[in-house]
Each structure stands twice: as C-alpha cells, then as structure tokens.
Design a protein around this motif. Structure first.
Motif, PDB file in Angstrom:
ATOM      1  N   VAL A 207      25.593 -23.135 -10.471  1.00 51.93           N
ATOM      2  CA  VAL A 207      24.453 -24.050 -10.471  1.00 51.93           C
ATOM      3  C   VAL A 207      23.164 -23.270 -10.776  1.00 51.93           C
ATOM      4  CG1 VAL A 207      23.059 -25.620  -9.069  1.00 51.93           C
ATOM      5  CG2 VAL A 207      25.557 -25.757  -9.001  1.00 51.93           C
ATOM      6  N   ALA A 208      23.045 -22.075 -10.250  1.00 58.90           N
ATOM      7  CA  ALA A 208      21.864 -21.258 -10.535  1.00 58.90           C
ATOM      8  C   ALA A 208      21.747 -20.954 -12.024  1.00 58.90           C
ATOM      9  CB  ALA A 208      21.906 -19.960  -9.733  1.00 58.90           C
ATOM     10  N   ARG A 209      22.873 -20.718 -12.684  1.00 63.57           N
ATOM     11  CA  ARG A 209      22.831 -20.498 -14.141  1.00 63.57           C
ATOM     12  C   ARG A 209      22.307 -21.745 -14.848  1.00 63.57           C
ATOM     13  NH1 ARG A 209      27.969 -18.051 -13.197  1.00 63.57           N
ATOM     14  NH2 ARG A 209      29.007 -19.901 -14.064  1.00 63.57           N
TER      15      ARG A 209
ATOM     16  N   VAL B   8      17.197 -24.886 -17.134  1.00 58.58           N
ATOM     17  CA  VAL B   8      16.162 -25.909 -16.946  1.00 58.58           C
ATOM     18  C   VAL B   8      14.798 -25.247 -16.801  1.00 58.58           C
ATOM     19  CG1 VAL B   8      15.358 -27.800 -15.490  1.00 58.58           C
ATOM     20  CG2 VAL B   8      17.811 -27.529 -15.923  1.00 58.58           C
ATOM     21  N   GLU B   9      14.705 -24.234 -15.970  1.00 56.91           N
ATOM     22  CA  GLU B   9      13.429 -23.529 -15.772  1.00 56.91           C
ATOM     23  C   GLU B   9      12.895 -22.974 -17.084  1.00 56.91           C
ATOM     24  OE1 GLU B   9      14.191 -20.502 -12.831  1.00 56.91           O
ATOM     25  OE2 GLU B   9      13.648 -21.856 -11.198  1.00 56.91           O
ATOM     26  N   GLU B  10      13.752 -22.336 -17.847  1.00 57.93           N
ATOM     27  CA  GLU B  10      13.332 -21.718 -19.096  1.00 57.93           C
ATOM     28  C   GLU B  10      12.960 -22.736 -20.170  1.00 57.93           C
ATOM     29  OE1 GLU B  10      16.543 -19.019 -19.971  1.00 57.93           O
ATOM     30  OE2 GLU B  10      15.856 -17.573 -18.449  1.00 57.93           O
TER      31      GLU B  10
ATOM     32  N   ASP C 274      19.227 -31.999 -24.634  1.00 56.18           N
ATOM     33  CA  ASP C 274      19.496 -30.616 -25.037  1.00 56.18           C
ATOM     34  C   ASP C 274      19.580 -29.712 -23.808  1.00 56.18           C
ATOM     35  OD1 ASP C 274      19.654 -28.313 -26.943  1.00 56.18           O
ATOM     36  OD2 ASP C 274      17.718 -27.844 -26.020  1.00 56.18           O
ATOM     37  N   VAL C 275      18.655 -29.877 -22.880  1.00 51.61           N
ATOM     38  CA  VAL C 275      18.660 -29.068 -21.656  1.00 51.61           C
ATOM     39  C   VAL C 275      19.914 -29.353 -20.832  1.00 51.61           C
ATOM     40  CG1 VAL C 275      17.489 -28.692 -19.447  1.00 51.61           C
ATOM     41  CG2 VAL C 275      16.176 -28.746 -21.555  1.00 51.61           C
ATOM     42  N   VAL C 276      20.285 -30.615 -20.687  1.00 53.59           N
ATOM     43  CA  VAL C 276      21.484 -30.965 -19.921  1.00 53.59           C
ATOM     44  C   VAL C 276      22.719 -30.325 -20.563  1.00 53.59           C
ATOM     45  CG1 VAL C 276      23.017 -32.862 -19.219  1.00 53.59           C
ATOM     46  CG2 VAL C 276      20.532 -33.074 -18.942  1.00 53.59           C
TER      47      VAL C 276
END
Length: 100
Positions: free
Chosen positions: A22-24, A29-31, A54-56
């Motif tokens: 999940v952190a990956r 998302v953060e980036e 695209d992010v998802v």
C-alpha cells in the motif's frame, strides 16, 4: 472528480499485512501532485478523469509488484464542473449543516 480506491495484493507479508504494498501505491499518488487523502480503508484522489485513472492504474501496478494478483476497489464521484477543491469542499458543506 474524486476517486476513492483501495488496492491489495493477493499475498501479504508473513503476518498477512499489506502495508508495504500500500505504501508503494500511496507513493505513486503523492508523486502525482494531485490532491489526496489517505485513511485506513481508501485513498481519495482528486483531479480530471484522465489524471485520476492514470494514478489509480500506476498505484495498482506498484502495489502488485511481486504479487500474482491485485484486488482493486474504486468508487468515483463524477461531478462536471467540479474538478478541484471538492475533497474538503464536500466535507465543509456537511459541517455547515451540522453547525460545526
């Protein structure tokens, strides 16, 4: 548009946890630079249809590294004319009704 999504690989760590995977996904998302919120069940991200999807997609791929399959749950609020500010705006409008 706001999308709430949750990704989980088919296998977790030795305790069954999926925090690393999940952190990956959250790092993607953060980036992305898109506004987002993280909670214990979902990541909410806001932007245009193409940006968010695209992010998802990339977050799902990141969570699935080393897994044979990944579960993905998506819920979307598609409201034309409202592409930004709704992560907090929707909550603010409810709080106004509550008198907070």
């Amino acid at each position: 548009m706001i999308v709430a999504f949750s990704v989980s690989p088919s296998a977790g760590d030795e305790t069954g946890g999926v925090s690393e995977a999940v952190a990956r996904a959250v790092r993607v998302v953060e980036e992305s630079g898109l506004p987002y919120e993280l909670n214990s069940m979902f990541t909410n991200v806001e932007g245009s249809w193409d940006e968010v999807m695209d992010v998802v997609k990339r977050a799902t791929e990141a969570a699935g590294v080393g897994a044979s399959r990944v579960g993905l749950v998506i819920k979307a609020d598609i409201r034309p004319g409202y592409e930004s500010g709704q992560l907090s705006g929707k909550v603010d409008r409810v709080r106004d009704w509550l008198g907070d």
